[in-house]
Design a protein around this motif. Structure first.
Motif, PDB file in Angstrom:
ATOM      1  N   ASP A  32       0.266   5.616   6.399  1.00  0.00           N
ATOM      2  CA  ASP A  32       0.654   6.085   5.218  1.00  0.00           C
ATOM      3  C   ASP A  32      -1.160   6.461   4.675  1.00  0.00           C
ATOM      4  O   ASP A  32      -1.300   6.767   4.410  1.00  0.00           O
ATOM      5  CB  ASP A  32       0.888   4.678   4.340  1.00  0.00           C
ATOM      6  CG  ASP A  32       2.301   4.392   4.466  1.00  0.00           C
ATOM      7  OD1 ASP A  32       2.998   5.376   4.911  1.00  0.00           O
ATOM      8  OD2 ASP A  32       2.975   3.650   4.024  1.00  0.00           O
ATOM      9  N   GLY A  90      -3.451  -1.492  -9.688  1.00  0.00           N
ATOM     10  CA  GLY A  90      -3.470  -1.977  -8.566  1.00  0.00           C
ATOM     11  C   GLY A  90      -4.071  -2.080  -7.655  1.00  0.00           C
ATOM     12  O   GLY A  90      -4.429  -1.997  -5.995  1.00  0.00           O
ATOM     13  N   SER A  93      -4.978  -4.896  -4.959  1.00  0.00           N
ATOM     14  CA  SER A  93      -3.569  -4.852  -3.508  1.00  0.00           C
ATOM     15  C   SER A  93      -4.101  -4.036  -2.298  1.00  0.00           C
ATOM     16  O   SER A  93      -3.138  -4.461  -1.557  1.00  0.00           O
ATOM     17  CB  SER A  93      -2.589  -5.184  -3.702  1.00  0.00           C
ATOM     18  OG  SER A  93      -2.452  -4.154  -4.368  1.00  0.00           O
ATOM     19  N   LEU A  94      -4.638  -3.530  -2.142  1.00  0.00           N
ATOM     20  CA  LEU A  94      -4.683  -2.107  -0.927  1.00  0.00           C
ATOM     21  C   LEU A  94      -5.441  -2.171  -0.098  1.00  0.00           C
ATOM     22  O   LEU A  94      -3.728  -2.453   0.561  1.00  0.00           O
ATOM     23  CB  LEU A  94      -6.236  -1.259  -1.254  1.00  0.00           C
ATOM     24  CG  LEU A  94      -6.524  -0.209  -2.453  1.00  0.00           C
ATOM     25  CD1 LEU A  94      -7.183   0.292  -2.402  1.00  0.00           C
ATOM     26  CD2 LEU A  94      -5.326   0.734  -2.255  1.00  0.00           C
ATOM     27  N   GLN A  95      -5.538  -3.801   0.705  1.00  0.00           N
ATOM     28  CA  GLN A  95      -5.137  -3.811   1.793  1.00  0.00           C
ATOM     29  C   GLN A  95      -4.692  -4.411   2.497  1.00  0.00           C
ATOM     30  O   GLN A  95      -4.422  -5.500   3.567  1.00  0.00           O
ATOM     31  CB  GLN A  95      -6.687  -4.109   2.431  1.00  0.00           C
ATOM     32  CG  GLN A  95      -7.198  -5.328   2.248  1.00  0.00           C
ATOM     33  CD  GLN A  95      -8.476  -5.262   0.977  1.00  0.00           C
ATOM     34  OE1 GLN A  95      -7.632  -4.678  -0.063  1.00  0.00           O
ATOM     35  NE2 GLN A  95      -9.434  -6.244   0.679  1.00  0.00           N
ATOM     36  N   PRO A  98       2.075  -6.995   2.549  1.00  0.00           N
ATOM     37  CA  PRO A  98       3.236  -6.106   1.688  1.00  0.00           C
ATOM     38  C   PRO A  98       3.743  -7.423   1.425  1.00  0.00           C
ATOM     39  O   PRO A  98       4.916  -6.958   0.120  1.00  0.00           O
ATOM     40  CB  PRO A  98       3.635  -5.236   2.332  1.00  0.00           C
ATOM     41  CG  PRO A  98       2.801  -4.674   3.109  1.00  0.00           C
ATOM     42  CD  PRO A  98       2.123  -5.494   3.861  1.00  0.00           C
ATOM     43  N   GLY A 102       0.901  -6.803  -1.012  1.00  0.00           N
ATOM     44  CA  GLY A 102      -0.350  -6.391  -0.966  1.00  0.00           C
ATOM     45  C   GLY A 102       0.198  -4.395  -0.966  1.00  0.00           C
ATOM     46  O   GLY A 102       1.933  -4.129  -0.668  1.00  0.00           O
ATOM     47  N   GLN A 103      -0.571  -3.744  -0.982  1.00  0.00           N
ATOM     48  CA  GLN A 103       0.146  -1.850  -0.091  1.00  0.00           C
ATOM     49  C   GLN A 103      -0.208  -2.105   1.197  1.00  0.00           C
ATOM     50  O   GLN A 103       0.075  -0.653   1.643  1.00  0.00           O
ATOM     51  CB  GLN A 103      -1.310  -1.384  -0.888  1.00  0.00           C
ATOM     52  CG  GLN A 103      -1.093  -1.199  -2.629  1.00  0.00           C
ATOM     53  CD  GLN A 103      -0.893  -0.350  -3.022  1.00  0.00           C
ATOM     54  OE1 GLN A 103      -1.855   0.809  -2.936  1.00  0.00           O
ATOM     55  NE2 GLN A 103      -2.341  -0.930  -4.716  1.00  0.00           N
ATOM     56  N   LEU A 105      -2.911  -1.415   3.489  1.00  0.00           N
ATOM     57  CA  LEU A 105      -3.257  -0.235   3.835  1.00  0.00           C
ATOM     58  C   LEU A 105      -4.855  -0.657   3.879  1.00  0.00           C
ATOM     59  O   LEU A 105      -5.191  -2.340   4.591  1.00  0.00           O
ATOM     60  CB  LEU A 105      -3.989   0.419   2.628  1.00  0.00           C
ATOM     61  CG  LEU A 105      -3.135   1.409   1.898  1.00  0.00           C
ATOM     62  CD1 LEU A 105      -3.589   2.117   0.554  1.00  0.00           C
ATOM     63  CD2 LEU A 105      -2.167   2.488   2.937  1.00  0.00           C
ATOM     64  N   SER A 156      -2.381  -9.498  -6.736  1.00  0.00           N
ATOM     65  CA  SER A 156      -2.254  -8.565  -7.907  1.00  0.00           C
ATOM     66  C   SER A 156      -3.155  -8.557  -9.115  1.00  0.00           C
ATOM     67  O   SER A 156      -3.719  -7.545  -9.607  1.00  0.00           O
ATOM     68  CB  SER A 156      -0.967  -8.935  -8.717  1.00  0.00           C
ATOM     69  OG  SER A 156      -1.037 -10.032  -9.642  1.00  0.00           O
TER      70      SER A 156
END
Length: 592
Positions: A32, A90, A93-95, A98, A102-103, A105, A156
């Motif tokens: 992603d 958001g 929560s980038l790294q 999930p 989290g995202q 990344l 979050s």
């Protein structure tokens, strides 16, 4: 006072072509994190930093924080709203995993984003910085039940996190910690006091999770008897929402040289029945658990050095373009002061050091992603683990040291007006001064580099780093972008690093010697590594491997300046290393 504009093209170039982000994303299966996605994230982060966070910087410095009669910290106008927008968008929560919201990344993608937060308002940015470290410590060491209880809200951004180590009698040496933890069924009762707790109390989020080092009643003495506990300000109720107030509070705030809008708290735990805490990891293994957070924090404090340098550089550059005084060589009439050679010298130092520090910080963080990717072969992970460990003290130490130089030069570019608070140049200088002290002083970073990161593995990690520099030395380069004399200077600097490392390994068992020369070894190692990364970027730009929006001529100019004016510092550091500890330790204590 200049507005902040994040240098997204420069960040993107450094991430991709200096730190090697694209190669890492492919190797570590971050599908992603495509170039288009990265560019979109950086552009949106730049907008948010410039329009939402940056306007809070001056008012935060001027008004600071205060403790009200109920021992609640009141933050400056705009801080809470900026944080709420940050969490709702958001960004927190980038790294992260999930599984907990989290995202997913890469950590290294979150780094340029965080650079923008700290450049926009370093005092504000310290809150998400500490929360990130707390999340990582819990993710790595917490039980499944504790992760489910705390991580979703922390990832979050609804809840923030802190690190509670220091006590009045126990600073960098944690062996003297006295805070007590008493078992009480499935929980622990925490009693004690902590000082210098950044964002230990505030009104920006609905809850704060304190990570607290404390001793159990039967714990061994010293650092081997320290455990780690998660102590929420409000205890989660049955639905996971903030419930009953825990027995912990901020009892006073420190009055500081800089970062006035970041509450630095004296925290009291257990004034009544004892603050309820949850064990993180194993009993008496708290320091190892906390190092997950501390190592991350050392990289991000180094990143703060890049951030504050960028902000100071932008402000100085804009001022020197507008301020007219004197007649510059070759000009007629009054000239903008940027045309004067000495002003140009200062701006080039500021710009070049900031670019070099950014490359060093991003490269260290890309190594973290490699080291933490379990699907990679073990030998590759081990190599990047060594690289991550080696670069951490360099990033923390050198990037915060150059921030002192860059922010000081920012004031100098203003002349007398730089000494006047209304111009804003002085704030960057004041804010930057904490960075060489945070998360283990730079003297401690230097000792860590010599002891744990060089002597302990007989120089393996440093040898691997030097091996990666080899293709950019004169005898190996096929497409040399430097003049012959500059290439010779770079080659000599690499030889200096090899020589210094030999000295360190030969005398690594002499604590007085290594303590005396550690800082020079840190600065030498960092300067050579930063020079290599500058040359790596210039070569990529010249060979059309880079985004054409970054001008190859500009990259070559800053790299040439680094080699001509920054790299010669290496000879001074090497000379000091060779001189050893004789003169440093010669004067008896009574003579000071």
């Amino acid at each position: 006072m200049t507005a902040f504009r994040a240098p997204t093209r420069e960040m993107m170039f450094t991430l991709q072509h200096v730190a090697g982000f694209s190669e890492m994303a492919k190797a570590c299966s971050y599908e992603d994190a495509s170039e288009d996605v990265v560019a979109a994230i950086l552009e949106e982060a730049a907008r948010f930093a410039g329009s939402v966070i940056a306007p809070t910087n001056v008012i935060g410095d001027q008004t600071g924080v205060r403790l009200d009669s109920d021992l609640n910290v009141v933050t400056p106008a705009g801080f809470r709203d900026a944080y709420q927008q940050y969490a709702e968008s958001g960004w927190a929560s980038l790294q992260f995993d999930p599984e907990f919201g989290g995202q997913g990344l890469p950590f290294s993608l979150a780094i340029p984003v965080q650079e923008m937060w700290h450049a926009a308002n370093m005092a504000w940015g310290l809150c998400p910085l500490l929360s990130q470290g707390a999340v990582e410590a819990l993710s790595e060491n917490g039980s499944d039940q504790l992760k489910q209880l705390l991580l979703p809200k922390m990832i979050s951004g609804q809840w923030t996190g802190t690190m509670n180590l220091t006590e009045p009698q126990s600073g960098s040496d944690l062996s003297g910690i006295r805070t007590q933890a008493r078992p009480d069924g499935d929980i622990y009762r925490i009693k004690g006091q902590k000082i210098f707790i950044t964002w230990g109390e505030h009104d920006m989020a609905e809850n704060i999770v304190h990570l607290v080092l404390a001793r159990l009643p039967d714990a061994p003495s010293g650092v081997k008897g320290i455990s780690l506990f998660a102590v929420p300000k409000y205890l989660p109720d049955a639905s996971g929402e903030p419930g009953e107030r825990n027995d912990c509070q901020a009892v006073s705030l420190e009055h500081k040289l800089g970062i006035h809008a970041s509450p630095t708290c004296v925290m009291s735990f257990g004034d009544n029945e004892g603050a309820i805490g949850y064990l993180v990891g194993e009993e008496n293994r708290g320091l190892a658990c906390m190092f997950t957070m501390m190592n991350n924090a050392r990289l991000t404090v180094g990143l703060q050095g890049v951030s504050i340098s960028e902000r100071a550089y932008q402000q100085a550059r804009d001022y020197t373009l507008e301020r007219a005084q004197g007649t510059a060589p070759g000009e007629q009439g009054v000239s903008p002061i940027i045309k004067h050679p000495d002003v140009r010298r200062m701006l080039m130092i500021m710009k070049t050091l900031t670019e070099a520090a950014r490359g060093l910080a991003y490269t260290g963080c890309v190594a973290v992603d490699y080291a933490n990717t379990e699907s990679l072969p073990e030998d590759i992970r081990a190599r990047f683990k060594r690289r991550m460990d080696l670069l951490t003290p360099l990033v923390k130490g050198w990037c915060t040291e150059i921030a002192q130089e860059v922010t000081s030069l920012g004031i100098q570019c203003y002349g007398g007006m730089g000494f006047i608070e209304e111009t804003g140049a002085a704030q960057h200088y004041r804010d930057a001064r904490i960075l060489p002290i945070y998360e283990g002083t730079n003297g401690i970073q230097a000792l860590d580099l010599i002891g744990r990161k060089t002597v302990r593995d007989q120089g393996q990690a440093m040898t691997e780093l030097i091996e990666d520099m080899r293709p950019f030395t004169g005898s190996f380069q096929r497409d040399c972008v430097l003049t012959a004399d500059r290439q010779a200077k770079f080659d000599q600097a690499v030889a200096f690093l090899e020589d210094a490392t030999r000295v360190v390994l030969e005398r690594g068992d002499d604590d007085q010697f290594t303590g005396a020369i550690a800082f020079d070894y840190l600065m030498l190692s960092s300067t050579v590594t930063a020079g290599w990364l500058m040359l790596k970027g210039a070569t990529a730009a010249a060979n059309d491997q880079a985004d054409q929006s970054i001008c190859a001529a500009n990259k070559l100019a800053t790299t040439s300046f680094f080699i001509d004016h920054i790299l010669p510092r290496c000879s001074t550091h090497l000379s000091a290393i060779r001189s050893g500890d004789d003169a440093i330790m010669a004067l008896p204590e009574i003579e000071f």
